[in-house]
Scaffold this active site. Structure first.
Site, PDB file in Angstrom:
ATOM      1  N   CYS A 101       5.244   1.770  18.395  1.00 41.10           N
ATOM      2  CA  CYS A 101       5.777   0.572  19.041  1.00 41.10           C
ATOM      3  C   CYS A 101       4.661  -0.168  19.760  1.00 41.10           C
ATOM      4  O   CYS A 101       3.873   0.428  20.492  1.00 41.10           O
ATOM      5  CB  CYS A 101       6.884   0.970  20.011  1.00 41.10           C
ATOM      6  SG  CYS A 101       7.530  -0.460  20.873  1.00 41.10           S
TER       7      CYS A 101
ATOM      8  N   HIS B 262      -8.183   7.682  11.252  1.00 46.33           N
ATOM      9  CA  HIS B 262      -7.713   6.288  11.168  1.00 46.33           C
ATOM     10  C   HIS B 262      -6.193   6.190  11.120  1.00 46.33           C
ATOM     11  O   HIS B 262      -5.657   5.149  10.755  1.00 46.33           O
ATOM     12  CB  HIS B 262      -8.353   5.585   9.956  1.00 46.33           C
ATOM     13  CG  HIS B 262      -9.844   5.415  10.097  1.00 46.33           C
ATOM     14  ND1 HIS B 262     -10.662   5.029   9.066  1.00 46.33           N
ATOM     15  CD2 HIS B 262     -10.657   5.578  11.177  1.00 46.33           C
ATOM     16  CE1 HIS B 262     -11.930   4.963   9.506  1.00 46.33           C
ATOM     17  NE2 HIS B 262     -11.939   5.307  10.778  1.00 46.33           N
TER      18      HIS B 262
ATOM     19  N   ALA C 113     -15.271  13.579  -7.012  1.00 49.45           N
ATOM     20  CA  ALA C 113     -14.905  14.609  -6.025  1.00 49.45           C
ATOM     21  C   ALA C 113     -14.036  15.703  -6.651  1.00 49.45           C
ATOM     22  O   ALA C 113     -14.238  16.889  -6.375  1.00 49.45           O
ATOM     23  CB  ALA C 113     -14.178  13.949  -4.854  1.00 49.45           C
TER      24      ALA C 113
ATOM     25  N   ARG D 119       0.841  -1.205   0.000  1.00 50.11           N
ATOM     26  CA  ARG D 119       0.000   0.000   0.000  1.00 50.11           C
ATOM     27  C   ARG D 119       0.881   1.262   0.000  1.00 50.11           C
ATOM     28  O   ARG D 119       0.596   2.215  -0.709  1.00 50.11           O
ATOM     29  CB  ARG D 119      -0.943   0.021   1.206  1.00 50.11           C
ATOM     30  CG  ARG D 119      -1.864  -1.175   1.247  1.00 50.11           C
ATOM     31  CD  ARG D 119      -3.148  -0.883   1.986  1.00 50.11           C
ATOM     32  NE  ARG D 119      -3.981   0.028   1.233  1.00 50.11           N
ATOM     33  CZ  ARG D 119      -4.848   0.884   1.776  1.00 50.11           C
ATOM     34  NH1 ARG D 119      -4.998   0.939   3.079  1.00 50.11           N
ATOM     35  NH2 ARG D 119      -5.570   1.671   1.023  1.00 50.11           N
TER      36      ARG D 119
ATOM     37  N   SER E 235     -18.488   5.969   2.046  1.00 50.66           N
ATOM     38  CA  SER E 235     -19.704   5.158   1.950  1.00 50.66           C
ATOM     39  C   SER E 235     -20.569   5.329   3.193  1.00 50.66           C
ATOM     40  O   SER E 235     -21.736   4.943   3.195  1.00 50.66           O
ATOM     41  CB  SER E 235     -19.322   3.675   1.785  1.00 50.66           C
ATOM     42  OG  SER E 235     -18.544   3.262   2.888  1.00 50.66           O
TER      43      SER E 235
ATOM     44  N   ASN F 171      -8.787   8.758   5.714  1.00 49.67           N
ATOM     45  CA  ASN F 171      -7.707   8.228   4.872  1.00 49.67           C
ATOM     46  C   ASN F 171      -6.368   8.264   5.598  1.00 49.67           C
ATOM     47  O   ASN F 171      -6.123   9.149   6.412  1.00 49.67           O
ATOM     48  CB  ASN F 171      -7.622   9.027   3.569  1.00 49.67           C
ATOM     49  CG  ASN F 171      -8.911   8.937   2.778  1.00 49.67           C
ATOM     50  OD1 ASN F 171      -9.736   8.065   3.056  1.00 49.67           O
ATOM     51  ND2 ASN F 171      -9.103   9.826   1.830  1.00 49.67           N
TER      52      ASN F 171
ATOM     53  N   GLY G  45     -16.827  11.487  -0.593  1.00 48.14           N
ATOM     54  CA  GLY G  45     -16.207  10.209  -0.961  1.00 48.14           C
ATOM     55  C   GLY G  45     -16.132   9.188   0.161  1.00 48.14           C
ATOM     56  O   GLY G  45     -15.139   8.479   0.277  1.00 48.14           O
TER      57      GLY G  45
ATOM     58  N   ASN H 295     -20.396  12.704  -3.819  1.00 46.99           N
ATOM     59  CA  ASN H 295     -20.060  11.301  -4.059  1.00 46.99           C
ATOM     60  C   ASN H 295     -20.445  10.954  -5.494  1.00 46.99           C
ATOM     61  O   ASN H 295     -21.277  11.637  -6.089  1.00 46.99           O
ATOM     62  CB  ASN H 295     -20.835  10.403  -3.066  1.00 46.99           C
ATOM     63  CG  ASN H 295     -20.194   9.036  -2.897  1.00 46.99           C
ATOM     64  OD1 ASN H 295     -20.106   8.251  -3.838  1.00 46.99           O
ATOM     65  ND2 ASN H 295     -19.726   8.748  -1.695  1.00 46.99           N
TER      66      ASN H 295
HETATM   67  P1  OAD Z   1     -15.430   3.125   0.995  1.00 49.55           P
HETATM   68  O1  OAD Z   1     -14.673   2.321   0.007  1.00 49.55           O
HETATM   69  O2  OAD Z   1     -16.327   2.420   1.928  1.00 49.55           O
HETATM   70  O3  OAD Z   1     -16.300   4.203   0.226  1.00 49.55           O
HETATM   71  C1  OAD Z   1     -15.751   5.003  -0.780  1.00 49.55           C
HETATM   72  C2  OAD Z   1     -16.827   5.935  -1.302  1.00 49.55           C
HETATM   73  O4  OAD Z   1     -16.235   6.787  -2.274  1.00 49.55           O
HETATM   74  C3  OAD Z   1     -18.008   5.240  -1.991  1.00 49.55           C
HETATM   75  O5  OAD Z   1     -19.217   5.774  -1.477  1.00 49.55           O
HETATM   76  C4  OAD Z   1     -17.830   5.584  -3.464  1.00 49.55           C
HETATM   77  O6  OAD Z   1     -19.072   5.753  -4.127  1.00 49.55           O
HETATM   78  C5  OAD Z   1     -17.114   6.907  -3.366  1.00 49.55           C
HETATM   79  N1  OAD Z   1     -16.283   7.267  -4.542  1.00 49.55           N
HETATM   80  C6  OAD Z   1     -15.543   6.469  -5.336  1.00 49.55           C
HETATM   81  N2  OAD Z   1     -14.872   7.192  -6.243  1.00 49.55           N
HETATM   82  C7  OAD Z   1     -15.196   8.491  -6.015  1.00 49.55           C
HETATM   83  C8  OAD Z   1     -14.814   9.730  -6.625  1.00 49.55           C
HETATM   84  N3  OAD Z   1     -13.969   9.799  -7.647  1.00 49.55           N
HETATM   85  N4  OAD Z   1     -15.363  10.868  -6.133  1.00 49.55           N
HETATM   86  C9  OAD Z   1     -16.247  10.823  -5.091  1.00 49.55           C
HETATM   87  N5  OAD Z   1     -16.622   9.694  -4.483  1.00 49.55           N
HETATM   88  C10 OAD Z   1     -16.105   8.544  -4.929  1.00 49.55           C
HETATM   89  O7  OAD Z   1     -14.356   4.037   1.774  1.00 49.55           O
HETATM   90  P2  OAD Z   1     -14.523   4.827   3.160  1.00 49.55           P
HETATM   91  O8  OAD Z   1     -15.905   5.321   3.322  1.00 49.55           O
HETATM   92  O9  OAD Z   1     -13.411   5.799   3.218  1.00 49.55           O
HETATM   93  O10 OAD Z   1     -10.934   1.936   7.523  1.00 49.55           O
HETATM   94  O11 OAD Z   1     -14.262   3.671   4.177  1.00 49.55           O
HETATM   95  C11 OAD Z   1     -14.156   3.958   5.529  1.00 49.55           C
HETATM   96  C12 OAD Z   1     -13.142   3.072   6.191  1.00 49.55           C
HETATM   97  O12 OAD Z   1     -13.393   1.707   5.860  1.00 49.55           O
HETATM   98  C13 OAD Z   1     -11.703   3.276   5.732  1.00 49.55           C
HETATM   99  O13 OAD Z   1     -11.070   4.365   6.369  1.00 49.55           O
HETATM  100  C14 OAD Z   1     -11.062   1.980   6.089  1.00 49.55           C
HETATM  101  C15 OAD Z   1     -12.127   1.032   5.591  1.00 49.55           C
HETATM  102  O14 OAD Z   1     -12.177  -0.210   6.173  1.00 49.55           O
HETATM  103  C16 OAD Z   1     -10.031   1.139   8.105  1.00 49.55           C
HETATM  104  O15 OAD Z   1      -9.275   0.422   7.474  1.00 49.55           O
HETATM  105  C17 OAD Z   1     -10.062   1.222   9.593  1.00 49.55           C
END
Ligand code: OAD
Length: 239
Positions: A127, A119, A230, A70, A188, A102, A186, A212
């Site tokens: 550590c 996060h 976005a 990553r 979910s 992020n 952006g 979104n």
């Molecule tokens: P998700 O993958 O759950 O959601 C991403 C969102 O971005 C979705 O609603 C997509 O529709 C939207 N999306 C995709 N491309 C886009 C673009 N170009 N412009 C605007 N929107 C777009 O990701 P998160 O909501 O960030 O946590 O997930 C939350 C957490 O779940 C993360 O921080 C991570 C994950 O597990 C940990 O690992 C603790």
């Protein structure tokens, strides 16, 4: 662009207090995959095997190697027009807070300053023994790296499933929900506590706008949804 665009733009540009919450979608146009989209990270990897404390303690080398992959993809990524627009917005707003889920550091790379990294940040380790935090200047070539202070294992300084968030971060994020306008970009809206922030802000009187590519779990809670990438939407919203 839909009919809500101009009124939202006016609210955003005139707000004296503005809070933005971002998720993986804000970095999608930088080439970093989201988690829950069709080709997302969690479609390819089981979070239980790479993003839990139990997985790390069982096989630290495997988990580290996954995070190094990553890091290498983050290394190639540059801030996109969405990150840059949010950095401009911070400069133009009297009281601005950016809450991000992020861990890619792209908001700071774009120039955002008041950033709460809910996060964690993948460019930092901590550590497992003495909890000392160590910035990553170079991707480790031997894993798991050792703590210079106590000799125990270092881990990525990110929040894993089942772990508590840093209470300083959640307190600062919750305080920032007392804003005139809250923009959710952006995400979910599936992962707590961030998933509850739109509704909480709305209950406290904020005007809540979602940006979104499509509807989300939060669409029923927000005052307006602006559908589009976005980078496109934010570049048009913020001069
Ligand atoms: P998700 O993958 O759950 O959601 C991403 C969102 O971005 C979705 O609603 C997509 O529709 C939207 N999306 C995709 N491309 C886009 C673009 N170009 N412009 C605007 N929107 C777009 O990701 P998160 O909501 O960030 O946590 O997930 C939350 C957490 O779940 C993360 O921080 C991570 C994950 O597990 C940990 O690992 C603790």
């Amino acid at each position: 662009m839909n009919h809500a665009f101009d009124p939202c733009r006016k609210r955003i540009l005139e707000a004296k207090t503005l809070t933005v919450l971002t998720g993986a979608g804000v970095s999608a146009e930088s080439g970093i995959p989201t988690f829950r989209d069709r080709n997302g990270v969690w479609a390819q990897y089981d979070p239980a095997k790479v993003a839990t404390r139990e997985a790390f303690l069982k096989n630290p080398k495997y988990v580290w190697e996954w995070y190094i992959l990553r890091m290498r993809s983050f290394q190639k990524a540059q801030p996109n027009p969405a990150h840059l627009a949010l950095a401009r917005l911070e400069k133009a707003t009297p009281k601005f807070t950016l809450i991000t889920q992020n861990i890619d550091n792209l908001h700071r790379a774009a120039g955002s300053q008041n950033v709460i990294e809910l996060h964690g940040n993948l460019w930092r380790m901590k550590c497992v023994g003495c909890h000392k935090k160590v910035p990553i200047e170079k991707i480790p070539d031997r894993v798991p790296p050792e703590c210079a202070a106590c000799g125990y294992m270092l881990r990525p300084d990110v929040v894993w499933f089942g772990e508590m968030l840093d209470p300083k971060n959640t307190a600062a994020a919750e305080a920032a929900l007392d804003a005139e306008v809250v923009v959710v970009v952006g995400t979910s809206g599936e992962v707590w506590p961030a998933a509850g922030y739109a509704q909480e802000a709305s209950q406290r009187g904020a005007y809540v706008i979602e940006i979104n590519v499509g509807p989300t779990a939060l669409s029923g809670v927000v005052d307006a949804s602006l559908f589009g990438k976005a980078g496109n939407v934010l570049a048009k919203l913020v001069p």
